[in-house]
Scaffold this motif. Structure first.
Motif, PDB file in Angstrom:
ATOM      1  N   GLY A 705       0.812  -1.212   0.000  1.00 50.14           N
ATOM      2  CA  GLY A 705       0.000   0.000   0.000  1.00 50.14           C
ATOM      3  C   GLY A 705       0.845   1.261   0.000  1.00 50.14           C
ATOM      4  O   GLY A 705       0.565   2.216  -0.735  1.00 50.14           O
ATOM      5  N   GLY A 706       1.883   1.274   0.818  1.00 55.36           N
ATOM      6  CA  GLY A 706       2.772   2.437   0.867  1.00 55.36           C
ATOM      7  C   GLY A 706       3.495   2.637  -0.445  1.00 55.36           C
ATOM      8  O   GLY A 706       3.686   3.767  -0.912  1.00 55.36           O
ATOM      9  N   THR A 707       3.901   1.545  -1.047  1.00 56.24           N
ATOM     10  CA  THR A 707       4.580   1.600  -2.337  1.00 56.24           C
ATOM     11  C   THR A 707       3.675   2.238  -3.395  1.00 56.24           C
ATOM     12  O   THR A 707       4.117   3.065  -4.193  1.00 56.24           O
ATOM     13  CB  THR A 707       4.966   0.163  -2.767  1.00 56.24           C
ATOM     14  N   THR A 708       2.397   1.882  -3.357  1.00 60.31           N
ATOM     15  CA  THR A 708       1.462   2.392  -4.360  1.00 60.31           C
ATOM     16  C   THR A 708       1.210   3.887  -4.188  1.00 60.31           C
ATOM     17  O   THR A 708       1.060   4.622  -5.166  1.00 60.31           O
ATOM     18  CB  THR A 708       0.150   1.594  -4.280  1.00 60.31           C
ATOM     19  N   GLN A 709       1.186   4.364  -2.933  1.00 58.86           N
ATOM     20  CA  GLN A 709       1.029   5.807  -2.731  1.00 58.86           C
ATOM     21  C   GLN A 709       2.239   6.570  -3.267  1.00 58.86           C
ATOM     22  O   GLN A 709       2.109   7.685  -3.759  1.00 58.86           O
ATOM     23  CB  GLN A 709       0.788   6.121  -1.259  1.00 58.86           C
ATOM     24  N   GLY A 710       3.416   5.961  -3.153  1.00 51.12           N
ATOM     25  CA  GLY A 710       4.613   6.585  -3.716  1.00 51.12           C
ATOM     26  C   GLY A 710       4.595   6.569  -5.234  1.00 51.12           C
ATOM     27  O   GLY A 710       5.033   7.526  -5.885  1.00 51.12           O
ATOM     28  N   LEU A 711       4.083   5.487  -5.787  1.00 50.12           N
ATOM     29  CA  LEU A 711       3.913   5.416  -7.240  1.00 50.12           C
ATOM     30  C   LEU A 711       2.957   6.519  -7.712  1.00 50.12           C
ATOM     31  O   LEU A 711       3.193   7.175  -8.729  1.00 50.12           O
ATOM     32  CB  LEU A 711       3.347   4.034  -7.613  1.00 50.12           C
ATOM     33  N   GLY A 712       1.901   6.728  -6.939  1.00 55.17           N
ATOM     34  CA  GLY A 712       0.913   7.743  -7.315  1.00 55.17           C
ATOM     35  C   GLY A 712       1.543   9.111  -7.450  1.00 55.17           C
ATOM     36  O   GLY A 712       1.315   9.829  -8.434  1.00 55.17           O
ATOM     37  N   VAL A 713       2.357   9.480  -6.473  1.00 57.80           N
ATOM     38  CA  VAL A 713       2.939  10.819  -6.517  1.00 57.80           C
ATOM     39  C   VAL A 713       3.975  10.921  -7.629  1.00 57.80           C
ATOM     40  O   VAL A 713       4.227  12.003  -8.161  1.00 57.80           O
ATOM     41  CB  VAL A 713       3.530  11.198  -5.137  1.00 57.80           C
ATOM     42  N   ALA A 714       4.550   9.800  -8.031  1.00 58.35           N
ATOM     43  CA  ALA A 714       5.548   9.833  -9.103  1.00 58.35           C
ATOM     44  C   ALA A 714       4.919  10.160 -10.447  1.00 58.35           C
ATOM     45  O   ALA A 714       5.502  10.899 -11.243  1.00 58.35           O
ATOM     46  CB  ALA A 714       6.277   8.482  -9.189  1.00 58.35           C
ATOM     47  N   VAL A 715       3.743   9.629 -10.716  1.00 61.49           N
ATOM     48  CA  VAL A 715       3.215   9.748 -12.078  1.00 61.49           C
ATOM     49  C   VAL A 715       1.842  10.389 -12.218  1.00 61.49           C
ATOM     50  O   VAL A 715       1.405  10.647 -13.343  1.00 61.49           O
ATOM     51  CB  VAL A 715       3.189   8.366 -12.793  1.00 61.49           C
ATOM     52  N   MET A 716       1.123  10.636 -11.109  1.00 55.69           N
ATOM     53  CA  MET A 716      -0.204  11.231 -11.328  1.00 55.69           C
ATOM     54  C   MET A 716      -0.728  12.158 -10.236  1.00 55.69           C
ATOM     55  O   MET A 716      -1.502  13.052 -10.516  1.00 55.69           O
ATOM     56  CB  MET A 716      -1.234  10.128 -11.576  1.00 55.69           C
TER      57      MET A 716
ATOM     58  N   ARG B 177      -7.199   2.671  -1.549  1.00 62.42           N
ATOM     59  CA  ARG B 177      -6.063   3.501  -1.163  1.00 62.42           C
ATOM     60  C   ARG B 177      -5.115   2.771  -0.216  1.00 62.42           C
ATOM     61  O   ARG B 177      -4.034   3.268   0.049  1.00 62.42           O
ATOM     62  CB  ARG B 177      -6.587   4.786  -0.509  1.00 62.42           C
ATOM     63  N   CYS B 178      -5.527   1.626   0.310  1.00 64.55           N
ATOM     64  CA  CYS B 178      -4.719   0.966   1.343  1.00 64.55           C
ATOM     65  C   CYS B 178      -3.824  -0.148   0.822  1.00 64.55           C
ATOM     66  O   CYS B 178      -2.690  -0.290   1.270  1.00 64.55           O
ATOM     67  CB  CYS B 178      -5.604   0.357   2.418  1.00 64.55           C
ATOM     68  N   THR B 179      -4.340  -0.988  -0.044  1.00 64.58           N
ATOM     69  CA  THR B 179      -3.707  -2.301  -0.240  1.00 64.58           C
ATOM     70  C   THR B 179      -2.655  -2.344  -1.330  1.00 64.58           C
ATOM     71  O   THR B 179      -1.865  -3.284  -1.379  1.00 64.58           O
ATOM     72  CB  THR B 179      -4.753  -3.360  -0.618  1.00 64.58           C
ATOM     73  N   GLY B 180      -2.691  -1.399  -2.270  1.00 64.07           N
ATOM     74  CA  GLY B 180      -1.827  -1.552  -3.437  1.00 64.07           C
ATOM     75  C   GLY B 180      -2.347  -2.607  -4.404  1.00 64.07           C
ATOM     76  O   GLY B 180      -1.645  -2.979  -5.340  1.00 64.07           O
ATOM     77  N   TYR B 181      -3.564  -3.092  -4.169  1.00 58.83           N
ATOM     78  CA  TYR B 181      -4.306  -3.991  -5.075  1.00 58.83           C
ATOM     79  C   TYR B 181      -3.762  -5.407  -5.175  1.00 58.83           C
ATOM     80  O   TYR B 181      -4.455  -6.300  -5.645  1.00 58.83           O
ATOM     81  CB  TYR B 181      -4.418  -3.411  -6.496  1.00 58.83           C
ATOM     82  N   GLU B 182      -2.508  -5.634  -4.772  1.00 57.05           N
ATOM     83  CA  GLU B 182      -1.920  -6.958  -4.982  1.00 57.05           C
ATOM     84  C   GLU B 182      -2.742  -8.032  -4.265  1.00 57.05           C
ATOM     85  O   GLU B 182      -3.010  -9.103  -4.816  1.00 57.05           O
ATOM     86  CB  GLU B 182      -0.486  -6.941  -4.447  1.00 57.05           C
ATOM     87  N   LYS B 183      -3.156  -7.746  -3.045  1.00 55.94           N
ATOM     88  CA  LYS B 183      -3.900  -8.750  -2.285  1.00 55.94           C
ATOM     89  C   LYS B 183      -5.345  -8.850  -2.757  1.00 55.94           C
ATOM     90  O   LYS B 183      -6.007  -9.872  -2.540  1.00 55.94           O
ATOM     91  CB  LYS B 183      -3.798  -8.459  -0.791  1.00 55.94           C
ATOM     92  N   ILE B 184      -5.818  -7.815  -3.411  1.00 60.64           N
ATOM     93  CA  ILE B 184      -7.150  -7.903  -4.026  1.00 60.64           C
ATOM     94  C   ILE B 184      -7.084  -8.861  -5.222  1.00 60.64           C
ATOM     95  O   ILE B 184      -7.962  -9.705  -5.405  1.00 60.64           O
ATOM     96  CB  ILE B 184      -7.640  -6.498  -4.425  1.00 60.64           C
ATOM     97  N   LEU B 185      -6.020  -8.740  -6.008  1.00 62.44           N
ATOM     98  CA  LEU B 185      -5.800  -9.717  -7.084  1.00 62.44           C
ATOM     99  C   LEU B 185      -5.710 -11.129  -6.520  1.00 62.44           C
ATOM    100  O   LEU B 185      -6.320 -12.059  -7.048  1.00 62.44           O
ATOM    101  CB  LEU B 185      -4.503  -9.384  -7.834  1.00 62.44           C
TER     102      LEU B 185
END
Lengths: 803, 204
Positions: A705-716, B177-185
């Motif tokens: 989840g934290g990784t994805t929030q960082g990805l978000g700020v990088a590209v969108m 906004r929490c999971t990064g979707y991987e675990k949803i997959l």
């Protein structure tokens, strides 16, 4: 003393409930125990704060400023008040006491604007009505005469001669040491002699970086229900990160003693720092107390963007030097954070940005300055990563630049300069637990790379879904190039700089139906991170019971501190562990009293509670817990503290300011369509040291989840504020984009567990570190693919195509 | 106005509905069904997804009057809905013998090999996709979960062996906004794999 159990308001139709887990649940720490609130959450029965409902309740609505900086000449509420269905309209004049401001550290935020507004979306008036639409329409009838003032939007306009002062009469404790009243706080960190050290450098690399304003974008909107009590008090059901911090700010404004403001945490739909500050809490209480009726406030998404603070946008200037054999010689940097109209957590964010500005590297000679501005931009405060994120974006870009100039491999260069246990921080504080920076980089680099050009994998023409731009069907891969980038970061765990960062836990152990059970009661805000799961695991491990009940968090138990700064498992987990240990001792005392004469081991052996029994460390069973306790209960509430920290020196930045550090490294693999300027992140691998994974499933979930929030700020992700008017241009999920499942790649995670001997179970805070390094890793990969410099987040198509 | 429609198999009536109210508002505030979530109320996040005559829709974008006489399924009715769809018994939920690791290695079957036999679903309180979300760790704050469950259940109804690309496409309208979707997959793969296990176990 007031009776803490007294509940003089009627409870709403839906309330937070006990979470009980027992039976076949995987037991203790180290297990991937499933969430005790999981079933409620998948069936729709979990009571989130916006789900609160009360017979006869009203709906509250907040009227917000349409301009960023203005004098309020007059407010006319008469027409709104005359609207059918409206029960109350409140402005600044209706506030019941002389306490009219609140704030986390500096009480500079008005409950309702008085005299002037300082940012777009500032609350000006409140309406309570019998239908949310009635409240909205009535609010639209309130007439406000604004006399607009010039806006301050950046460092130059904030510190220019004759610049309007955002707060004219500051009396906070930072005002004495800041160079300008439009600067909230400034922290220099000077160690060694950066100018002298620079002379030893064979290469010097400098850069200017811009970090955009990110939003927490939690999905559950700011919401809650205030129910007036017959005793003149109020019950507040709300989503927050720290009940007791809210209470400390709410009660004085209402003119109530704290025990008459009874707060219960209701289901929290994510937080990420955005619920550290108050939003609708005081407003709902004011309307409830005025009307004598329960009042519910639920922000819509548009209002949510105005209702909470954001991540500080930043400008960062960095200069590094290195010798030709690749050793860093010095760092000079300057970090300017925009704190917006009110202080919120800005002083602490400055402390983090400055003390972590070097990153996880050994640099003996540094000259660092970080400061936060007051401006008419939206207020900024806490968000996951808290000041360390902005610095990591810049220092990691610098590491690649220096490595390139030296002709070195970027990972090898980082490893050569990586800190390790014993390294001194720029604050002079030694890092006294494992700091596996080089190892994390090695691990993330060693992960297998995803296959190239996966859109061709099917062999039947391009699968456009796997291409940058995806289903838009705009390309078949002609201009797509791949890039790989690395980054690593360091984040402090817990509240720093001398803050008394304690937590409280109440644990009860008793026999119910012949079975020993534990009940855990804390004020910890479960915001989705899984604290409730971990607390049950800790109680099972320490007390040898299977069935554990987690009570709803409320203010009837002592403060747990904030669910932020990656601290909650450390501190409240530590508090639960500590209280359980004391409960265990009392249970054993009862056992000694009852059975001590029957077996010498009661007096001589190290005794444990396991599997519902008292056992010796040799495994011999002495008694059943049910027989020891019978109808007695052991019930304790205790505070627990981690090691103390100290403030940074205001001039040199020296001091043992932090409790613990956490480290994560990322490797990003991207494909960039250089024709269209579109980026697809193919994979974002992470290696992180968590000390001890109390719940491996949750740990990996936090990292992804934290990784994805960082990805978000990088590209969108970016809140766009008009530099001329300081108005927010994109307060909606139509215009503020967060990653969807199509934007988010596979995130393989390699978890390292090097125990920190100072922490409970050796654990290390997990939630924030992955947010630091994922952004610079993605940027590094895009640079690697395109050869462009790219010094700004988020990367937009025009940055890639030069248009 | 009065609106009458079927929710989770039961006929419901809402009185005094203002013409501007959404289906989401009527469900949450008038019918006591708060499971459909109000995260953006602008059709962008998918948290309020329900089935309207079988079709997944954002209930925040449906005017309450539009559902007169129609059939709505919300997350609260998902387990019953899945149970009715499936005929016959099956293994207990969560106990079908497929681990997360196996599910992660699970591959979608080639389209030509797909069986059209109805999957056997457990007679338990949770639908298979609900159980899979819990088991895979796909629930964190849980606010996006109801909408994702309704969308994922509809996907598996159409396609019992979805590829990762199929899953991503089907869930692309649901923000988390929490999971990064991987675990949803993982959860959708797990539910699909368990469905196949049951079919295989019966000699299909």
């Amino acid at each position: 003393m007031a009776d803490k159990e007294t509940r003089v308001a009627t409870a709403p139709g839906r309330t937070p409930t006990n979470l009980t887990q027992g039976g076949r649940t995987k037991a203790g720490i180290g297990e991937s125990t499933l969430r005790p609130d999981g079933t409620l959450k998948v069936t729709g029965e979990f009571a989130y704060s916006s789900d609160m409902w009360h017979e006869d309740m009203l709906w509250g609505f907040t009227l917000r400023s349409t301009v960023a900086h203005a004098e309020i000449r007059s407010i006319d509420t008469s027409e709104a008040l005359a609207t059918s269905g409206v029960y109350a309209v409140l402005t600044y004049d209706d506030l019941p006491t002389d306490v009219k401001n609140y704030g986390l550290e500096i009480q500079d935020t008005p409950v309702l604007a008085h005299g002037k507004v300082r940012h777009h979306g500032e609350p000006v008036a409140l309406v309570a009505a019998d239908h949310p639409e009635t409240a909205r329409r009535a609010a639209a009838k309130i007439k406000i005469d604004y006399a607009e003032l010039p806006v301050v939007t950046d460092e130059a306009s904030a510190t220019a001669e004759g610049a309007p002062l955002i707060h004219e009469n500051r009396d906070d404790h930072h005002v004495g040491h800041v160079p300008h009243p439009n600067i909230v706080h400034r922290q220099p960190i000077i160690r060694g002699n950066a100018d002298e050290a620079a002379k030893k450098a064979d290469v010097i690399v400098s850069g200017e970086y811009v970090f955009g304003m990110q939003d927490q974008a939690f999905l559950g909107p700011e919401s809650g229900l205030a129910v007036p009590g017959e005793d003149g008090g109020v019950d507040l059901y709300v989503a927050t990160q720290w009940l007791h911090s809210d209470l400390r700010q709410i009660a004085p404004v209402l003119g109530l003693p704290p025990e008459k403001v009874r707060m219960t945490l209701s289901g929290v739909g994510g937080a990420f720092g955005g619920r550290e500050d108050l939003s609708m809490q005081i407003h709902a209480c004011l309307l409830a107390l005025r009307t004598g009726k329960p009042v519910k406030i639920v922000y819509n998404r548009f209002e949510s963007f105005f209702g909470h603070v954001h991540r500080h946008p930043a400008k960062l200037w960095y200069e590094h030097g290195a010798t030709k054999d690749g050793k860093l010689t010095h760092l000079k940097c300057r970090i300017v954070l925009d704190g917006g109209a009110y202080a919120s957590a800005s002083p602490a964010v400055v402390g983090n940005a400055s003390s972590l500005a070097v990153g996880p590297y050994v640099v003996d000679d540094v000259d660092i300055e970080a400061l936060a501005l007051y401006s008419n931009n939206p207020p900024c405060g806490a968000m996951r990563g808290f000041g360390a994120v902005q610095a990591c974006f810049a220092y990691e870009a610098q590491m690649d630049k220096v490595a390139k100039k030296l002709g070195m491999d970027p990972v090898a260069f980082r490893q050569l300069n990586a800190m390790e246990q014993g390294t001194l921080m720029p604050t002079g504080q030694p890092v006294d637990s494992p700091a596996p920076v080089a190892e994390l980089l090695r691990r993330v680099k060693a992960m297998p790379l995803p296959p190239e050009q996966q859109w061709l994998a099917a062999g039947t023409g391009a699968d456009v879904r796997a291409l940058p731009g995806g289903l838009s069907n705009t390309t078949h891969g002609e201009d797509v190039v791949r890039g790989i980038g690395y980054a690593v970061g360091i984040k402090n765990v817990g509240f720093s700089e001398g803050f008394d960062d304690y937590s409280t836990a109440r644990v009860r152990m008793e026999v119910v139906g012949g079975v020993p059970v534990a009940t855990v009661h804390t004020a910890m805000a479960e915001v989705g991170q899984g604290g409730v799961t971990v607390h049950a695991q800790i109680a099972r491990t320490e007390l040898g019971v299977q069935q554990v009940t987690i009570q709803p968090a409320d203010t009837r138990v002592g403060s747990a501190g904030s669910t932020s700064a990656s601290r909650q498992t450390y501190v409240t987990g530590g508090a639960v562990k500590n209280t359980c240990e004391h409960v265990r001792e009392q249970v054993l005392d009862i056992g000694r009293r009852k059975f001590g004469t029957y077996h010498p081991a009661w007096a001589t052996a190290e005794l444990l509670l396991e599997g519902g029994k008292v056992v010796t460390d040799g495994g011999e069973v002495l008694a059943n817990l049910a027989d020891v306790l019978e109808d007695e209960a052991v019930d304790l509430e205790l505070e627990w503290r981690h090691r103390p920290t100290e403030p940074f020196d205001l001039h040199t930045g020296q001091g043992n300011g932090h409790v613990q550090y956490s480290f994560a490294a990322h490797r990003a693999v991207v494909e960039v369509d250089t024709g269209l300027g579109l980026v697809k992140v193919i994979e974002l691998a992470c290696a992180q040291d968590v000390g001890k994974a109390l719940n491996p499933l949750s740990v990996v979930g936090q990292i992804q989840g934290g990784t994805t929030q960082g990805l978000g700020v990088a590209v969108m992700e970016e809140i766009i504020v008009d530099p001329k008017t300081a108005k927010v241009r994109n307060p909606s999920f139509t215009d503020y984009l967060i990653p969807t499942i199509l934007d988010t790649p596979t995130i393989p995670v390699d978890v390292l567990e090097l125990a920190d001997e100072h922490a409970p179970y050796g654990l290390r805070g997990v939630g924030e570190a992955p947010t630091l390094s994922s952004t610079p890793a993605v940027l590094a990969a895009i640079r690697n693919a395109t050869g462009l410099e790219l010094n700004k987040t988020p990367v937009r198509p025009e940055h890639l195509t030069g248009t | 106005m009065r609106v009458t429609f079927t929710v989770n198999g039961r006929r419901q009536e809402a009185d005094d509905v203002w013409e501007g109210e959404s289906l989401l508002y009527v469900l949450r505030e008038r019918m006591g069904l708060p499971g459909s979530k109000n995260a953006c109320e602008q059709g962008e996040c998918g948290s309020c997804t329900v089935r309207l005559d079988g079709v997944p829709v954002c209930s925040c974008l449906v005017a309450a009057g539009q559902v007169e006489g129609r059939d709505v399924v919300t997350v609260e009715g998902l387990a019953d809905f899945a149970r009715q769809r499936a005929e016959g018994g099956g293994c207990a939920s969560g106990a079908c013998g497929t681990s997360i690791d196996e599910a992660q290695r699970w591959q979608a079957r080639p389209a030509d090999a797909q069986s059209d036999e109805a999957a056997d679903l457990p007679r338990e309180t949770l639908s298979p996709i609900q159980q899979a979300f819990i088991d895979a760790g796909a629930v964190q704050c849980g606010f996006c979960t109801p909408g994702l469950l309704v969308a994922a259940d509809e996907l598996l109804e159409r396609n019992d062996s979805p590829s990762d690309a199929d899953i991503r496409e089907a869930l692309s309208g649901n923000l988390c906004r929490c999971t990064g979707y991987e675990k949803i997959l993982d959860a959708v793969r797990l539910a699909a794999a368990r469905g196949e296990d049951r079919t295989a176990g019966q000699g299909a």
